[in-house]
Each structure stands twice: as C-alpha cells, then as structure tokens.
Scaffold this motif. Sequence first.
Motif, PDB file in Angstrom:
ATOM      1  N   LEU B 203       0.837  -1.198   0.000  1.00 12.70           N
ATOM      2  CA  LEU B 203       0.000   0.000   0.000  1.00 12.70           C
ATOM      3  C   LEU B 203       0.874   1.252   0.000  1.00 12.70           C
ATOM      4  O   LEU B 203       0.586   2.224  -0.698  1.00 12.70           O
ATOM      5  CB  LEU B 203      -0.919  -0.010   1.227  1.00 12.70           C
ATOM      6  N   GLY B 204       1.966   1.160   0.765  1.00  7.53           N
ATOM      7  CA  GLY B 204       2.884   2.290   0.805  1.00  7.53           C
ATOM      8  C   GLY B 204       3.402   2.643  -0.576  1.00  7.53           C
ATOM      9  O   GLY B 204       3.520   3.811  -0.931  1.00  7.53           O
ATOM     10  N   PHE B 205       3.679   1.617  -1.391  1.00  5.92           N
ATOM     11  CA  PHE B 205       4.186   1.876  -2.741  1.00  5.92           C
ATOM     12  C   PHE B 205       3.147   2.610  -3.585  1.00  5.92           C
ATOM     13  O   PHE B 205       3.453   3.610  -4.248  1.00  5.92           O
ATOM     14  CB  PHE B 205       4.572   0.558  -3.412  1.00  5.92           C
ATOM     15  N   VAL B 206       1.904   2.100  -3.557  1.00  2.00           N
ATOM     16  CA  VAL B 206       0.853   2.745  -4.358  1.00  2.00           C
ATOM     17  C   VAL B 206       0.688   4.195  -3.934  1.00  2.00           C
ATOM     18  O   VAL B 206       0.657   5.114  -4.767  1.00  2.00           O
ATOM     19  CB  VAL B 206      -0.472   1.977  -4.203  1.00  2.00           C
ATOM     20  N   LEU B 207       0.614   4.393  -2.621  1.00  3.14           N
ATOM     21  CA  LEU B 207       0.419   5.763  -2.118  1.00  3.14           C
ATOM     22  C   LEU B 207       1.607   6.633  -2.496  1.00  3.14           C
ATOM     23  O   LEU B 207       1.444   7.781  -2.906  1.00  3.14           O
ATOM     24  CB  LEU B 207       0.248   5.750  -0.602  1.00  3.14           C
ATOM     25  N   PHE B 208       2.814   6.068  -2.389  1.00  2.00           N
ATOM     26  CA  PHE B 208       4.004   6.852  -2.712  1.00  2.00           C
ATOM     27  C   PHE B 208       3.999   7.257  -4.183  1.00  2.00           C
ATOM     28  O   PHE B 208       4.275   8.405  -4.532  1.00  2.00           O
ATOM     29  CB  PHE B 208       5.267   6.036  -2.415  1.00  2.00           C
TER      30      PHE B 208
END
Lengths: 488, 344, 138, 171
Positions: B203-208
């Motif tokens: 999720l962190g990747f998508v948000l980033f």
Amino acid sequence: MPTLTIDGREITVEPGTRIIEAADRLGIDIPRFCYHPGLPVAGNCRMCLVDTNRSPKPVASCWDPCQEGHVVTTNSPRILEARRSVLEYILLNHPVDCPICDQAGECELQDLYFAHDHQASRHPFHKHHKDKARVLGPQIVYDAERCINCTRCIRVCEEVAKAPQLVQVQRGERAYIDVFPGTQLDHPYSMCTADVCPVGALTTRDFRFKCRAWLTHGIQTVCGECSRGCGIRADVYRNEVQRLVPRHNPDVNQYWACDHGRLAYHRFETGRVAAVRIGGATTDYAKGVREVAEALPGAALRGVAVVLTPWMTDEDAWAVVTAIRSVAPGATFAVGGAAPGAADEVLVLADKNPNRNGLARVLADLAVTPVALDEIVAQAPALGALIVFGAEHAKAEALAGALARVPLSIVLAALEGPLTAAARFVFPSTSPYETDGTWVNEQGVVQRVRRAVQPAGDVRDFAVWASDLADRLGQPLPAPARASGGNP
Amino acid sequence: MTLTFVLLTLAKIVGFILVFCVILAAILTWVERKMSSIIQDRIGPNRAEILGIRAFGLFHPIADMIKSFTKEDFVPAGANRIMFFLAPAFALIPTLVVFAVVPFGPGDLVIANLDSGMLFVFAIMGFGIYGVTLGGWASASNFAMLGALRGAAQMVSYEVSMGLNVVGIFAVFGTVSLTQIVGAQGHLLWGWLPMWGIVVQPLGFVLFLVAAMAENKRAPFDLPEGESEIIGYFVEYSAMGFATFMLSEFIEIVVIACIAATLFFGGWQIPWLDPTGTAGGWITVAQVAFFAFKVLFLCWFQMLIRWTVPRFRYDQVMSLGWKVLLPLSLANILVTAVVLALVA
Amino acid sequence: MESQTLPYVALAMTIAFAVFIAMAILVLNRLLGPRRTNAVKGGPFECGSDPIDSPRKRLNVRFYAVAIFFVVFDIEAVFLFPWAVNYRELLASPVFGAIALVEIVVFLGVLAIGLWYVWGKGALDWAFDGPAPRRDHG
Amino acid sequence: MVKVKVVERPPADLVVQSWLPELWKGMKVTGRHFFVNLLTQKGIVTSQYPEVKRVYPPRTRGKHRLMRREDGSVRCVACFMCSTACPADCIRIVAGQRDDENEKFPVVFEVDFIKCVFCGMCEEACPCDAIRLDSGVHRAPAYTRKDELNGKEDLLSLGSLSVARQGGDLK
C-alpha cells in the motif's frame, strides 16, 4: 343589389359586378390570366371558369355579371378539370424556359401550373417556335413563345395610355403581339405592359437579366418625379434598387406609373455627393457639423437665408426650420424646386416636385412666410449665411452665384451640381429611395416615403443633419423630430 | 580529502547525473511524444534528421535543444526580471541535487552517502515548489499566478502524504539512509522472497507513487499546467526558461523512478544474487544495469499512467490528497506498527 | 579529512554542479537568443484580451488554509521519522516495545482527531462556498 | 423517430471508487496499443502526408467546374439558381444576352472559394447541368482574398466538354 352565393358564402354586390370581382371581395381565389381589375374584360383565356346554377356549362367569371340568386361553385371537380385542361392547352407550345425567363418567381403561369396542372407535357411533337427577344420599343422586349395571348398589354395601351400601339396578329396558335410596321412601342406608359403581362412575354429592358425576382424584397414607397406621387414598390437586392414597379393605390395612380418615374432611380446611381466637404476638402461629418455650428451664430447677426426644396419630407422641413430658427430667429426662407415640365391627362403632372403641398403646410404651421427666391438672390451680398437644401432648383445658376458671395454658404444635396461646386460647406444627403418621411401630393393625399436602401457613408437625411446641428448649438430639437429617423 | 576523491566524485556526478539522468530526461521527452503517439495509433515525431538519418525521431530532443537555445528568452513587461530569470533554475537545481544521495550501485557507487538519506530527499524536493511559485508570481500574469498557486497548494498537500507513507518503510528497515535501505532489501523473507519495499509495503508503494506523481504535477495531476485552460505557471516563459521547466519536470520523473526503485524495488539489488554488494567485477556492472532497468521501467510506467488517465478536477485533486491519501497513510503506519509488533 | 564529512563535500560538489548547469543554460540562452520586444509582446498572455485585473492582489483564503495544514501535518510527520527508525530496536525489549506501540497509536490517534476536526469543519472541501451548481441535463 | 440508447452510469461502488482496478483496465488498453504498435505497427493510421497522399473518394466535392455544350459554349444560362441555393452566398453572376435560342449566358460567373463550403447545393439546383463539383481539384490556399475569387474562365478550364443533355431527360 343582387345577392349571390359563391362556394356557400353569400355576398351582396352592386348591379353589374362580375362574379370574379365578388369572389375577390370574399377572398375566394379564381385563377385568371386575361382579367385585370384595371382593364376592360376580354374573356379570352378561359382560366376563370366557374359553375353557376344559371347555366349548364361553366361560365367565365370575369365576364358574367352577378345576378340575384346566383349560386356559384369555384372548386367542383369539373371546374378543376377545366382549369387543368385550359392550362395544358396554354402550355402546349410554351417553351418552359423558366431558368432564363425574367418572370420566373413572379409568373402567374408558373404559379398556376404548380397549383392546377402539375404534370409533364403530353405533347409528343416539336413545339412551335416563334420570335424570341424581339425589341418592341425603347423599354420593352417581347418573347412570342412565352406569350399566352391574353391581350392585357393591348388593353393597357388602348385604355390606360390612350396610345393604341400594340396589336395581335395571326390567329390560333400562330397569334402574337406586334407593333404596326415602322412604329414602336414608345408611349410614356409602355412599361405597364410588362407589369400586366402574366407571363414573361413582355419584359422591361431595364430589369431584363439584371436580377431574379425572388432575390429582391419590395419596399412600398412613393415616386418623386412629379407632384402626382404615384405609389411604387422599390425592389431591392444587396442594398441596390433593382427596379421600380407601380403599386395599387386607388386614390392616386390606380395600377399604373409612367416610364420616366420608373427609371428615375438611375439618376441617383452616379454623380452623388460622396462625402462632407469644407472648401473643397473632404472631411468627416462630425467635423462639418461642428464647424457649421461654430460659424452659424456669428453669421446670424448679419442675416441667414434658407432655400428649402419641395423634395424634402415634411419631417425634414419641420426639423430644418426649427433648428435654424433656434439660432437665427430672423432667418428668411424661400422655396425652390424643379421647374414645371410637361404634363399629360393620365398621371404625369406639370409640377415636378413631389412635396410642394406638404412643405407649404409645414411652413404655414410654423408661421413661416416664404419669400421669393429672387429676393434672396438679390440680398445675397448682405447675408451672413445662405443654406440651400437639395440640388434640383430651377434657378440653380443664380443661386450658385449667390452662394459664392455669401461668407457662410452651405449646400445639402444628394447630387453634384453648380450649387455644390459654389458652396463652402457641402453635405451629402439622402436620395428619395434612402429617406423616410411624409409627402403630400398635389391632390392633398398624405403618403409615406420609405427607406428602400441604406445610405452609404456620411449621407444623412436633412432632418438628421438639422437635429445634429441643433444638438451642437445646445438647443436639441423636441422629441418628434428625432423619431423621424435617419442614420444612427 | 584527496584529489582521487574529488575526481572520483566528479566522475560519479558526470556519469550518473549528467549522462544517465539528464540525458535520460532528454530522451524521455522523445519517449513521451513517441509513446503517446503509439498508444494513440499514430507515428509521432519522425521528421528531424541528420544527413538523411531519421532514427525514429530520436534527433527531436536535439532539435528542441537547439531551438530552445536560439529563441528569444523573453521577459514580460510587468515581470520581476531577476526572479523571472532565476525561477527556472530554482526548479531545476533541486531535481539534480536529489541524485546525490541515490545509490546507483553497490558500495561506493553513490555520490554522497548521507545518513539522513530520505530526509535529504524530502528537503530538496520541497525546494521545487519555489521554482513554480516564483515563476508564476514573477510573470505578473493572471494565468501564471493561478497556475503557481495551484502548483504550490498541490505540492504541499502531497508532500504531507508522501512524507507519511514512507514512514512504514523506515519502520520496517529501521533507517532513513538510502544505502542502508537498499542493503536491507537484499534479505530474504521466509528464505526465498526478496524483502523488497513493495513486498513489505504494497500500500505504501501505491500511495508513494500517486503522491510522487502528483507532486511532479504530471497528468492526471497536471492542474498547475492545465495546458487546455490556464497553460500554467510558465505561460509567460519562452525559449530555455520554458525548456528548463519542462526539463526539470522530466528529470523529476527520473527522480521519482530512482527513489521508487531504491525504496520499493531493491535499488541495485538483483534477487538472490550478492545481497551485500561486495562481489565486484561483472556482478557490480550487472547490478548497476539492473538498477538502470528498474528506473527505466518505472519511467515507462509513469508515462503509461499519464497517457491512460484523464486529468482530475482541482477540487478532486485536493480532496484525493487530504481525504484519501492522508488517512490511508496514517492507517498504513498503524498497520505497519501493529504487524511489526506482532512479528517481534 | 574524516570520512564523516566526505559525503558533504560530495554533496557540495553536486550542488555546485547543479547550479552551474542551471545557470549555464539560462545564460547561454540569453547570449544566443535574439532580443526584440514591443508593447503588445510585453503584455501578459490572456488569450488576446487585455487583463482586467492584476495578479498581485489578495488571493483565495483556501490556499492559506492548505499552507497552514501543510505546516501542521508535515511537522507531525517529522516526529514520526525518529520513531520509525528506532521502532524495531525498541520492539526488541518488551517494555519499550509496548511503550513504542501504544505511544504511536496515541500519536496517530491525535493526528486522526485533528484531521477529523479539520475535515468536519469543511476546511478540506475545495468548493465550499455557495450551493452546488444546478445540473441541467437538457 | 430518433432512437435513444440509454447508457447506464457505471456503479459507484468501492471497487470503482478505489480507482486501482479501473486504472488497471485502462492501462491494459493503453498498454496493448503500446506493445502492439511498437512491435507490429499494426494499428497505426497515420499517413506521411506530403510524401503519401490519400486518394480522394470518387464522390469528393472539389472545386467547381463549369460545363460546356457540345459546341463549346458555356452551359450556364445565368438563371441564378445556384446562387439562390448557395447557403454561403459565394456565387456572383452577371447575366448577358446571346443571340441563339439559349438567350442568356453568364458574363461574370464568380465563385468565392473563401466563402464556399462545398456543400454541392449549386450542383443540385442547376437545371442545365452546368456546374459540377466533381473536378477532384482540392481548393488550394491563396495569398490574397482576390485570388480566392475564381472567375468564369478559371472554372471553365476545369470543365471538359460535356455531352449531358440540357434540362435532363424527361422520358
């Protein structure tokens, strides 16, 4: 007073009225070619056949007088079939060259064909060929192929112009219209023959090939070539008058107009005053009015004389007199105008000015007593200002001499002439086809002149000029003058 | 400090920043045009030629560069001349400086191995706002001002989310140094799964990525530019001033790709191969090449998104940043904290 | 020189390099490009119309609101970084680990309450003034 | 009767609102175009214009041509039907007289190509088959407005000798 029924509607008419007239009054349309309300009845086209209860066969409604108890039917199947047959017969040798026919678009034969016949020709052989584009006179060209021999033109020459110059020669399908050998159709009402012609057989050389009838829009106005004031319709296309045709006015000219009046619009196609000039140099309208307004009060101390023209509308006259008297209360006014000319017993009158009557009434209303033109010419060296309206003055040379001797000389005219050459200030004004207002003819009939084409550039109505001058002088005219129109 | 160090550093600067990143950005301008045209069933730029060689339009960036250099560097009458001149530099400099801390290979293959790593990246990328705001303000044009305001508001909004959604990565790897993060990603999870950032923080990747693209003002977040409506903060710029803004935008694509590759795709790490980066020789070359491949792929991926998604409305952009990304970032931190506590 | 300062030297070189590149292209353009200006060219671009208003005037308050929120939330994010870096070390000890977990839940809770408050006040709504525009679908 | 096709709005559920599946769908489309066109150039529709010119379809309406009769005279009889039908008012005709049975011919026949919309109404209106738009000559841009006015001779030069019967065939 016979009472009769036409298509179920009752009408009471004076004795001797024809059925077709009664039907016209009821608004019932009976097709016709040879019948014309302004001409004697010929009854030769057979287009106006109707059924009556007094006769086993259809009768020509243009000929049959109304009788008490008459029951007339104009739309029975038998009558429709009769009309269709008559039309087919008339069209038997008609060339149907509508694309090159000037009548197309206002042709009664064309209209009635679409209303009643509307079928392809069943004539299997070659059509009869006759003369085309035959010049009958200085104004009229005749196409014998298109002619349906209704003889309206012959009756116009005989009954209206009192000049029996046309005749029908040959018989049957060979019949055509002609002038007598060695003569031509040249009476002063010859163009009326083209008006009454229901088809494109007689066309005027003036309008021939110039423009198609459906492209024009007609403006109902008044002819200004004599004090008769015939009702005319100016047909306009692309802001140019294409032709003038008479319009029906029972009080003045019936259905007719003279050739001279109908060609008069050509006078205003060349030689127009194009722009405001001060001492020969072109300038703009606002500057011209401003300089006049600056010079006029000073000139008024020495005296101002004004030459009005009986061509100006009542509104023009009122505005001009009111504006000038506001700055020069002691101004003297004279009425100029074109010289008297020939007259005949049909329409043309000797006085060649359209609004002498109306101008006199306006001046009387404003308590102006016009002085003689010669008097102003004689006073000229003592005057501060001389303002001349219009170029069509009989004593133009004398007036030009007077203008040259006056310090502030102003001419407002549509056409160039000795006056515009002599004056220091020259303003272009509208032609009778560009102005809007009221004329009163010699018989006292008050008629409306309407603007047919928009004037170009700095061309202004006299009234607009007077109103602008009054504004400049700080004494605006009361409201009615402003309502009389003019350029914005 | 030795001469060797200076020369080595200079070589790394020229090699990585100038040759790889700037040239890549220049080529990306061509890629962007060519890719959009191919996606839209067109041919795209293909006319620029040298000696009759067209090379699929690859000379267009060169032609653009020549044109940009020789056109009038025009300054509007009402503009603040100094700021107007400097604003493109303000936009370009931070994007170049960021590369200093990106490890493009194992060991010493990083220009400045800072312990503060990612914090430095945030600090420098924050500077990018100045170029936009100053450029728009100095132009003295309503459109430019509007674009600048939009740009500033949008960039600060997404700066927050971007800062928050890498906290999870820091928590997992226990460091903010990019070199150490890359090194940590060499570990294997359950003995076989490379512990890349995308594995431990999906999720962190998508948000980033969303936040980074929004901060780069690229479609679908190109509201500060909005070429069909307000043209944007650089509306008054011409020649190289304009080209510099564009160049910094394309360099920032590379920046995002580098940072994303470093944080979430293991940087120079090749799975199951030399996780410590001490092998040297051809393996190091392969690791550098693999890093370059990851960067290229992420650049391509950003372009694909740009040519897939239509532009948002401005209120949608702002509510996406504050009402969606920010709460999700907070939730991501919470979940990461709980999971890490459970694992430990 | 100590190895601690070497990265910063490299960083300074990078910054100098970046400044050099940026200024070089701008100055080079200024030297190479022509300079011809006139009044019409000097006017701000507004699709051919003269601008009605100056851009340097008071701006919509929403931009300031966003700036304030940025400062608030970004500062809080900065507080999270030290926690994140040290979290796994703290988890190694049962006492500090529990404290670290509870502390971050409370901290995020405070952040969430702040966000909820701002959200509820409508400060995050970009188009908040006036009723929604009427939608006429013909 | 106009048929109305009602397009359902996509459901606004969480799957759609989360954007990611939809984004994935969109990227599948753009990605497919990218790879297919990159590898095979199959879908590319661009033609390299100055080198490759498309063939106009046979019924293209190009510049007007004025037709001639078998004797070589202009078929037009200056009936103004075309200028009446023209929605752009781009045809100016001045009629003149001739001495055969056709009587009328255009002294001036001018088409203002800056106004012309190539709708073909003039062609339909013409009763003599004198004007046709089938020359296949594309209207070229001109440097002055005056060059856009094509006179009778220009239009006649595009028309070849015609054998069409005047007035059509009624049988």
